[in-house]
Design an enzyme around this catalytic site. Structure first.
Site, PDB file in Angstrom:
ATOM      1  CG  ASN A   1       6.441   0.922  -3.599  1.00  0.00           C
ATOM      2  OD1 ASN A   1       5.754   1.811  -3.967  1.00  0.00           O
ATOM      3  ND2 ASN A   1       6.104  -0.402  -3.667  1.00  0.00           N
ATOM      4  CG  ASP A   2       8.158  -3.316  -3.717  1.00  0.00           C
ATOM      5  OD1 ASP A   2       8.603  -2.588  -2.660  1.00  0.00           O
ATOM      6  OD2 ASP A   2       7.162  -4.204  -3.606  1.00  0.00           O
TER       7      ASP A   2
ATOM      8  CD  GLN B   1       4.291  -1.698  -7.233  1.00  0.00           C
ATOM      9  OE1 GLN B   1       3.277  -1.623  -6.817  1.00  0.00           O
ATOM     10  NE2 GLN B   1       4.226  -1.979  -8.482  1.00  0.00           N
TER      11      GLN B   1
ATOM     12  CD1 TRP C   1       2.674   2.076  -1.948  1.00  0.00           C
ATOM     13  CD2 TRP C   1       0.676   2.651  -1.525  1.00  0.00           C
ATOM     14  NE1 TRP C   1       1.960   1.092  -2.512  1.00  0.00           N
ATOM     15  CE2 TRP C   1       0.668   1.164  -2.281  1.00  0.00           C
ATOM     16  CE3 TRP C   1      -0.616   2.871  -0.888  1.00  0.00           C
ATOM     17  CZ2 TRP C   1      -0.363   0.602  -2.424  1.00  0.00           C
ATOM     18  CZ3 TRP C   1      -1.783   2.162  -1.283  1.00  0.00           C
ATOM     19  CH2 TRP C   1      -1.504   1.039  -2.168  1.00  0.00           C
TER      20      TRP C   1
ATOM     21  CG  PHE D   1      -0.056  -4.125  -5.574  1.00  0.00           C
ATOM     22  CD1 PHE D   1      -0.500  -2.772  -6.213  1.00  0.00           C
ATOM     23  CD2 PHE D   1      -0.068  -4.563  -4.430  1.00  0.00           C
ATOM     24  CE1 PHE D   1      -1.281  -2.054  -5.095  1.00  0.00           C
ATOM     25  CE2 PHE D   1      -0.841  -3.870  -3.698  1.00  0.00           C
ATOM     26  CZ  PHE D   1      -1.351  -2.632  -4.132  1.00  0.00           C
ATOM     27  CB  SER D   2       5.925  -6.038  -7.213  1.00  0.00           C
ATOM     28  OG  SER D   2       5.952  -4.521  -6.518  1.00  0.00           O
TER      29      SER D   2
ATOM     30  NE  ARG E   1       1.785  -7.817  -1.325  1.00  0.00           N
ATOM     31  CZ  ARG E   1       0.963  -8.364  -0.246  1.00  0.00           C
ATOM     32  NH1 ARG E   1      -0.230  -8.767  -0.272  1.00  0.00           N
ATOM     33  NH2 ARG E   1       1.545  -8.196   1.092  1.00  0.00           N
ATOM     34  CG  ASP E   2       5.155  -8.805  -4.467  1.00  0.00           C
ATOM     35  OD1 ASP E   2       4.158  -7.786  -5.095  1.00  0.00           O
ATOM     36  OD2 ASP E   2       5.308  -8.748  -3.498  1.00  0.00           O
TER      37      ASP E   2
ATOM     38  CD1 TRP F   1       7.602  -1.965   3.017  1.00  0.00           C
ATOM     39  CD2 TRP F   1       6.536   0.120   2.537  1.00  0.00           C
ATOM     40  NE1 TRP F   1       7.177  -1.900   1.913  1.00  0.00           N
ATOM     41  CE2 TRP F   1       6.561  -0.821   1.334  1.00  0.00           C
ATOM     42  CE3 TRP F   1       5.873   1.198   2.302  1.00  0.00           C
ATOM     43  CZ2 TRP F   1       6.147  -0.588   0.143  1.00  0.00           C
ATOM     44  CZ3 TRP F   1       5.310   1.693   1.070  1.00  0.00           C
ATOM     45  CH2 TRP F   1       5.242   0.580  -0.111  1.00  0.00           C
TER      46      TRP F   1
END
Length: 509
Positions: A38-39, A55, A63, A98-99, A166-167, A323
Site C-alpha cells: 500500500n502507501d 507499506q 494487509w 507504518f508510513s 502517523r505518517d 481501501w
C-alpha cells in the site's frame, strides 16, 4: 545489523518474487515484489538514485504485518527491487512499521516512520500507540536509532489522539528539519501537526497547520507540504483571481482523509486524496487554505507523496488502489502497484499533474490519425494494445457524447465517455470483467479549452490513468480485464473531429 524478522522477510521475498512471471507485471509501473503493497513511503533522492519504500506484507496478498519494501530507479520508469528495509522488530513498532518519509543528510539516508505497538492496560483492554521513529542507512541497510521514538503524541495539543498519529513527512528548510504528521484532534476529526528539530532526534511541536473540524472526513493521513512551482498564468475569471494566494507564498498541503462523505466534484465517499492549496506565512508557520482540490478523480488512488528532483521538479507518486475496492487479478501472488510518477505544478490556483517526461524515452514509433470525423464506432489500424500512451484531441460542437472504449473485445470493454452538454468525463469499468459488486464509475468536470478537449491516456495492462486538458484533472483506475482484450474503439453520437496519436511503450527487461 539486520534483525531475524527482517532477514526472514528478505529471504522470503527473494525466493517468492522470482516466481512471479514477468509477463504478469505492468510494463512501466512499480508493482510489489510479492504479497501486498500500500502507501508509498520515503520517496527521496539519495546518491544518484530515486528511492521509494512502501507499506509491505511479503507473506500474503492482504494487509498484515507491515514492513517497508524498497525499490530504486534512476529514471522514474525502470525500477529495481532492493531488499526489504524495515521490519516490525522493536517494542515500539512491534505491531507494524507504518508510513513515513526519507531525506539525505550528511551522506546518510534518514528514514522517519511511524512505529505502532499494541499493549494491554490494567483492565486487559488493548491500547494502540503510534510514535515517530528514525532509522539511518546507506541505501540498502538501515538501523533504528537507540533514541527511538523521537516524536510521540505527548507533544500534540491536549486531547489529541495517541492512537491515530502517523505518517510523518520530513524535509529540511533554512537549516532546520521539519515534519508534518497526521493526527486526530480532541473533536475526533483530522488535523495536520507541524514539528521542528535541529538534530533529527529532539523535536518540538510548532503548530497545527490545518484541521478538518469534521468537515472533510475524519482522520487525515499521509500529509505532504511543499512550495508550489508556478506555471505561467492563463486566462482566468476575475472572481477566481481574487481568491488565489500570493504566488511567492503558495504551498500545497496534501492530505488523505478517511470516512469522507461525497460532495461532487472534489469529494467522493470513503478515503480521498486532496490538495489543500493556500498561502504560507513561513515566519509564523501559518497556513491559510484557499482551495480544496481532488488529487485524483478516479476509482483507485490514495496516499500520494512527493519528492523534489535534483532539477527542481516536484514529482508525485501514489498507491493505485482504494481501501474499499480491493481488486487484483485472480490467482496472483502479488497485489499492489503505484501510479506513474507525475510532475506537479500550480497554475491559476490549481494543481496540475502530468506523467514525468522520462516516460517519453520509452515511446515507440507513433501511430497517428489526424483530422478524422468520428461518428459510428470505429477502430484504426495500429491503435490498439494494453501498454500505450494514447493522446486524443476532439473539437467541434453538437457532438453529444464521445466515447473511447479500451481493453475491448467481443465480451469486455472499459469506457471513457465525454458528455459535451455537461462538460463531464466519466470512467466506466462495468464491463471490464469484474466478478464483484464494486464501484465501477466515477466522473470529473472537464470543460473545453478553446473549443477542444485533450485527453492523455496511459494504459499499462491493469491500469488506466487519464490526464485531461494538460493535467488539470486526473483520474486513475484499475481494470482486471484479460490481456487478450486489447482493442481500442472511438465513437460519438453526432460526429466529432478527432486527432489521435498512440505511442506504444517499449521497455526491455
Amino acid at each position: 545489523m539486520s534483525s531475524e524478522k527482517l532477514n526472514r522477510a528478505r529471504e522470503y521475498e527473494k525466493r517468492e518474487a522470482v516466481l512471479v512471471p514477468e509477463e504478469q507485471r505492468p510494463a512501466f509501473h512499480l508493482s510489489v515484489p510479492t504479497g501486498w503493497m500500500n502507501d508509498p513511503n520515503g520517496f527521496s533522492f539519495f546518491q544518484g538514485w530515486y528511492h521509494l519504500f512502501f507499506q509491505y506484507n511479503p507473506y500474503g496478498t492482504g494487509w498484515d504485518a507491515m514492513h517497508w519494501g524498497h525499490a530504486r530507479t534512476q529514471d522514474l520508469i525502470r525500477w529495481e527491487y532492493l531488499p526489504a528495509a524495515l521490519a516490525p522488530d522493536e517494542d515500539y513498532d512491534s505491531f507494524g512499521v507504518f508510513s513515513g518519509s526519507a531525506i539525505e543528510e550528511d551522506g546518510k539516508h534518514v528514514l522517519l516512520y511511524t512505529g505502532v505497538s499494541e499493549k494491554e492496560d490494567a483492565d486487559g483492554k488493548k491500547e494502540v500507540r503510534q510514535v515517530q521513529c528514525l532509522a539511518v542507512g546507506d541505501g540498502v541497510d538501515y538501523e533504528k536509532i537507540p533514541e527511538n521514538p523521537v516524536i510521540d503524541a505527548s507533544l500534540l495539543p491536549e486531547g489529541s489522539s495517541r492512537e491515530d498519529f502517523r505518517d510523518p513527512k520530513l524535509w529540511k528548510e533554512d537549516g532546520i528539519f521539519y515534519a508534518v504528521a497526521g493526527s486526530r484532534a480532541a473533536d475526533g476529526s483530522g488535523q495536520i501537526a507541524l514539528f521542528s528539530s535541529e538534530d533529527l532526534k529532539n523535536w518540538k511541536f510548532v503548530t497545527i497547520l490545518d484541521r478538518s473540524e469534521n468537515r472533510i472526513g475524519r482522520m487525515w493521513e499521509c500529509p505532504d507540504f511543499f512550495p508550489a512551482e508556478m506555471q505561467a498564468t492563463g486566462s482566468q475569471a476575475p472572481e477566481a483571481q481574487a481568491t488565489q494566494p500570493p504566488e511567492e507564498n503558495t504551498r500545497v498541503l496534501i492530505i488523505s482523509p478517511q470516512d469522507v462523505m461525497a460532495k461532487w466534484p472534489e469529494l467522493h465517499n470513503g478515503n480521498n486524496a486532496l490538495f489543500l492549496i493556500g498561502d504560507y506565512e513561513k515566519k509564523n508557520h501559518v497556513f491559510r487554505r484557499h482551495t480544496v482540490q481532488s488529487a485524483d478523480y478516479g476509482l483507485d488512488y490514495y496516499a500520494p507523496q512527493t519528492v523534489e528532483a535534483p532539477d527542481g521538479r516536484r514529482i508525485l507518486i501514489a498507491w493505485m488502489k482504494s481501501w474499499d475496492t480491493n481488486i487484483f487479478p485472480e490467482g496472483y501472488t502479488w497485489n499492489g502497484m503505484m501510479t506513474v510518477p507525475r510532475e506537479v505544478t500550480v497554475r491559476d490556483g490549481r494543481v496540475l499533474q502530468n506523467p514525468v517526461r522520462e516516460l517519453e524515452q520509452y515511446h515507440g514509433e507513433p501511430v497517428c490519425v489526424e483530422q478524422k470525423h468520428v461518428h459510428e464506432p470505429v477502430s484504426f489500424p495500429g491503435i490498439n494494445g494494453r501498454t500505450a500512451d494514447l493522446q486524443v484531441e476532439i473539437e467541434g460542437r453538437g457532438f453529444g457524447k464521445f466515447t473511447v472504449s479500451l481493453a475491448k473485445n467481443g465480451r469486455w470493454h472499459t469506457d471513457l465517455i465525454y458528455d459535451e452538454e455537461s462538460g463531464v468525463l466519466t470512467f466506466d469499468r462495468t464491463c471490464s470483467g469484474l466478478r464483484r459488486d464494486v464501484v465501477c464509475s466515477r466522473s470529473m468536470p472537464v470543460p473545453k479549452k478553446d473549443g477542444k478537449v485533450r485527453l492523455r491516456i496511459l494504459l499499462d495492462k491493469y491500469s488506466v490513468e487519464v490526464f485531461a486538458n494538460d493535467g488539470e484533472c486526473v483520474m486513475t483506475s484499475l481494470i482486471t480485464t484479460p490481456q487478450e482484450a486489447d482493442g481500442i474503439c472511438f465513437s460519438s453520437e453526432n460526429g466529432v473531429q478527432a486527432d489521435i496519436r498512440m505511442y506504444p511503450i517499449e521497455i526491455s527487461r
